[in-house]
Scaffold this motif. Structure first.
Motif, mmCIF file in Angstrom:
data_model
loop_
_atom_site.group_PDB
_atom_site.id
_atom_site.type_symbol
_atom_site.label_atom_id
_atom_site.label_comp_id
_atom_site.label_asym_id
_atom_site.label_seq_id
_atom_site.Cartn_x
_atom_site.Cartn_y
_atom_site.Cartn_z
ATOM 1 N N ILE A 2 -2.614 6.902 -9.893
ATOM 2 C CA ILE A 2 -2.006 6.852 -8.568
ATOM 3 C C ILE A 2 -0.587 7.367 -8.732
ATOM 4 C CG2 ILE A 2 -1.427 5.405 -6.572
ATOM 5 C CD1 ILE A 2 -4.460 5.584 -7.272
ATOM 6 N N HIS A 3 -0.289 8.481 -8.077
ATOM 7 C CA HIS A 3 1.020 9.132 -8.210
ATOM 8 C C HIS A 3 1.866 8.876 -6.961
ATOM 9 C CE1 HIS A 3 -0.380 11.234 -11.783
ATOM 10 N NE2 HIS A 3 -1.456 11.627 -11.112
ATOM 11 N N SER A 4 3.146 9.032 -7.121
ATOM 12 C CA SER A 4 4.051 8.920 -5.983
ATOM 13 C C SER A 4 3.632 9.933 -4.923
ATOM 14 C CB SER A 4 5.495 9.188 -6.426
ATOM 15 O OG SER A 4 6.381 8.974 -5.360
ATOM 16 N N GLY A 5 3.503 9.472 -3.686
ATOM 17 C CA GLY A 5 3.065 10.348 -2.597
ATOM 18 C C GLY A 5 1.598 10.199 -2.247
ATOM 19 N N ASP A 6 0.793 9.612 -3.164
ATOM 20 C CA ASP A 6 -0.625 9.366 -2.855
ATOM 21 C C ASP A 6 -0.738 8.286 -1.776
ATOM 22 O OD1 ASP A 6 -1.532 11.187 -4.725
ATOM 23 O OD2 ASP A 6 -1.948 9.693 -6.269
ATOM 24 N N TRP A 7 -1.781 8.393 -0.966
ATOM 25 C CA TRP A 7 -2.015 7.376 0.063
ATOM 26 C C TRP A 7 -2.668 6.151 -0.557
ATOM 27 C CZ3 TRP A 7 0.114 7.567 4.690
ATOM 28 C CH2 TRP A 7 0.494 8.814 5.203
ATOM 29 N N VAL A 8 -2.155 4.966 -0.201
ATOM 30 C CA VAL A 8 -2.717 3.698 -0.665
ATOM 31 C C VAL A 8 -2.860 2.757 0.532
ATOM 32 C CG1 VAL A 8 -1.809 3.853 -3.025
ATOM 33 C CG2 VAL A 8 -0.423 2.754 -1.237
ATOM 34 N N GLY A 9 -3.701 1.758 0.356
ATOM 35 C CA GLY A 9 -3.842 0.694 1.345
ATOM 36 C C GLY A 9 -3.177 -0.555 0.797
ATOM 37 N N GLU A 10 -2.071 -0.937 1.412
ATOM 38 C CA GLU A 10 -1.309 -2.099 0.953
ATOM 39 C C GLU A 10 -1.862 -3.354 1.639
ATOM 40 O OE1 GLU A 10 3.216 -1.826 0.411
ATOM 41 O OE2 GLU A 10 2.967 -2.962 2.279
ATOM 42 N N ASP B 234 -14.700 5.238 7.657
ATOM 43 C CA ASP B 234 -13.596 5.527 8.578
ATOM 44 C C ASP B 234 -12.829 6.759 8.093
ATOM 45 O OD1 ASP B 234 -11.286 5.600 10.121
ATOM 46 O OD2 ASP B 234 -10.945 3.450 10.059
ATOM 47 N N PRO B 235 -12.833 7.863 8.867
ATOM 48 C CA PRO B 235 -12.131 9.089 8.436
ATOM 49 C C PRO B 235 -10.638 8.859 8.179
ATOM 50 C CG PRO B 235 -13.523 9.526 10.354
ATOM 51 C CD PRO B 235 -13.525 8.042 10.158
ATOM 52 N N GLU B 236 -10.044 7.892 8.884
ATOM 53 C CA GLU B 236 -8.616 7.611 8.710
ATOM 54 C C GLU B 236 -8.308 7.037 7.325
ATOM 55 O OE1 GLU B 236 -4.991 5.467 11.198
ATOM 56 O OE2 GLU B 236 -7.054 5.116 11.800
ATOM 57 N N LEU B 237 -9.338 6.477 6.673
ATOM 58 C CA LEU B 237 -9.136 5.888 5.346
ATOM 59 C C LEU B 237 -9.641 6.797 4.224
ATOM 60 C CD1 LEU B 237 -10.187 2.187 6.104
ATOM 61 C CD2 LEU B 237 -7.905 3.188 6.151
ATOM 62 N N ALA B 238 -10.071 7.981 4.583
ATOM 63 C CA ALA B 238 -10.660 8.892 3.590
ATOM 64 C C ALA B 238 -9.671 9.299 2.500
ATOM 65 C CB ALA B 238 -11.204 10.145 4.284
ATOM 66 N N GLN B 239 -8.373 9.345 2.845
ATOM 67 C CA GLN B 239 -7.377 9.802 1.875
ATOM 68 C C GLN B 239 -6.827 8.661 1.014
ATOM 69 O OE1 GLN B 239 -6.798 9.131 5.000
ATOM 70 N NE2 GLN B 239 -4.654 8.674 5.436
ATOM 71 N N VAL B 240 -7.208 7.408 1.296
ATOM 72 C CA VAL B 240 -6.678 6.257 0.549
ATOM 73 C C VAL B 240 -7.290 6.228 -0.850
ATOM 74 C CG1 VAL B 240 -6.568 3.733 0.449
ATOM 75 C CG2 VAL B 240 -6.212 4.918 2.631
ATOM 76 N N LYS B 241 -6.429 6.305 -1.867
ATOM 77 C CA LYS B 241 -6.904 6.383 -3.252
ATOM 78 C C LYS B 241 -7.032 5.025 -3.928
ATOM 79 C CE LYS B 241 -5.689 9.741 -5.937
ATOM 80 N NZ LYS B 241 -4.908 10.716 -6.755
ATOM 81 N N ALA B 242 -6.316 4.014 -3.396
ATOM 82 C CA ALA B 242 -6.351 2.692 -4.037
ATOM 83 C C ALA B 242 -5.859 1.630 -3.070
ATOM 84 C CB ALA B 242 -5.484 2.690 -5.291
ATOM 85 N N LEU B 243 -6.211 0.388 -3.379
ATOM 86 C CA LEU B 243 -5.644 -0.770 -2.693
ATOM 87 C C LEU B 243 -4.565 -1.355 -3.584
ATOM 88 C CD1 LEU B 243 -8.885 -2.582 -1.451
ATOM 89 C CD2 LEU B 243 -7.483 -0.909 -0.220
ATOM 90 N N THR B 244 -3.456 -1.767 -2.979
ATOM 91 C CA THR B 244 -2.366 -2.362 -3.747
ATOM 92 C C THR B 244 -1.883 -3.621 -3.035
ATOM 93 O OG1 THR B 244 -0.560 -1.202 -2.604
ATOM 94 C CG2 THR B 244 -1.580 -0.062 -4.470
ATOM 95 N N GLY B 245 -1.079 -4.379 -3.726
ATOM 96 C CA GLY B 245 -0.463 -5.561 -3.148
ATOM 97 C C GLY B 245 0.502 -6.153 -4.154
ATOM 98 N N ILE B 246 1.356 -7.041 -3.698
ATOM 99 C CA ILE B 246 2.283 -7.752 -4.571
ATOM 100 C C ILE B 246 2.021 -9.241 -4.378
ATOM 101 C CG2 ILE B 246 4.704 -8.163 -5.193
ATOM 102 C CD1 ILE B 246 3.967 -5.237 -5.459
#
Length: 195
Positions: A58-66, A108-120
């Motif tokens: 996961i690189h800076s600029g990649d789409w993620v789901g927080e 969901d096409p809107e989530l097609a670009q999400v590469k990972a789920l993240t959280g803190i």
């Protein structure tokens, strides 16, 4: 009696702050979706590249789901059934939310670009074993300090015995970044759905 009134007041203030935070979050993200007890904030990853256990980066600029827990639901559960039962129910609801998110990320096409789920989170032991997340350290010292203070305050305000828990376990309550790649999510939760 006075302590419980004070706690309830602090919780009300916190919930008001969370409503404001939700509005700020919507402005700094592409979108925000709700899945059961979870809010999923679609945004770009910032910071260092992260190598995940399955070999994906996961690189800076990649789409993620927080991922964010809906603390209002957690608080209501805690008031209704007590802290211990609420923790168990929250874990079950989290698993259901993860299945819903997995399905949505496939359809969901809107989530097609999400590469990972993240959280803190501070409370990561059950989450990594029960839900399949990886743990990664927070690299930024400033962000780590802010997250520690913020999440410990959250625990203290919302958890019925948060103050005592803070005193007993403070050294262990260190924030970590959770990560689960899209591929790991599908591998884990699509198999569960099929079983």
């Amino acid at each position: 009696m006075l302590a419980s009134i004070s706690k309830a007041s602090a919780q009300s203030v916190w919930m008001a702050w969370e409503s404001v935070f939700d509005q700020i979050t919507k402005l700094r993200s592409a979108s925000m979706k709700k899945f059961g007890i979870c809010k999923l904030v679609i945004r770009r990853h910032h910071g260092k590249s992260v190598e995940c256990h399955d070999g994906h980066w996961i690189h800076s600029g990649d789409w993620v789901g927080e991922l964010h827990l809906d603390n209002r639901q957690v608080l209501e559960l805690s008031r209704e059934v007590g802290a211990d039962r609420a923790a168990l129910l929250t874990a079950r609801m989290l698993r259901r939310s993860m299945k819903q998110i997995s399905h949505a990320m496939e359809t969901d096409p809107e989530l097609a670009q999400v590469k990972a789920l993240t959280g803190i989170t501070l409370l990561h032991r059950g989450i990594i074993h029960g839900l399949g997340f990886e743990l990664h350290p927070l690299d930024s010292k400033g962000f780590r300090m802010f997250s520690t203070y913020y999440l410990r305050l959250l625990l203290r305000v919302l958890h019925p015995v948060g103050r005592r828990r803070m005193k007993q376990n403070a050294p262990k309550l260190v924030p970590k970044m959770l990560m689960m790649t899209r591929q790991s999510l599908f591998s884990r939760y699509n198999k569960e759905a099929a079983a």
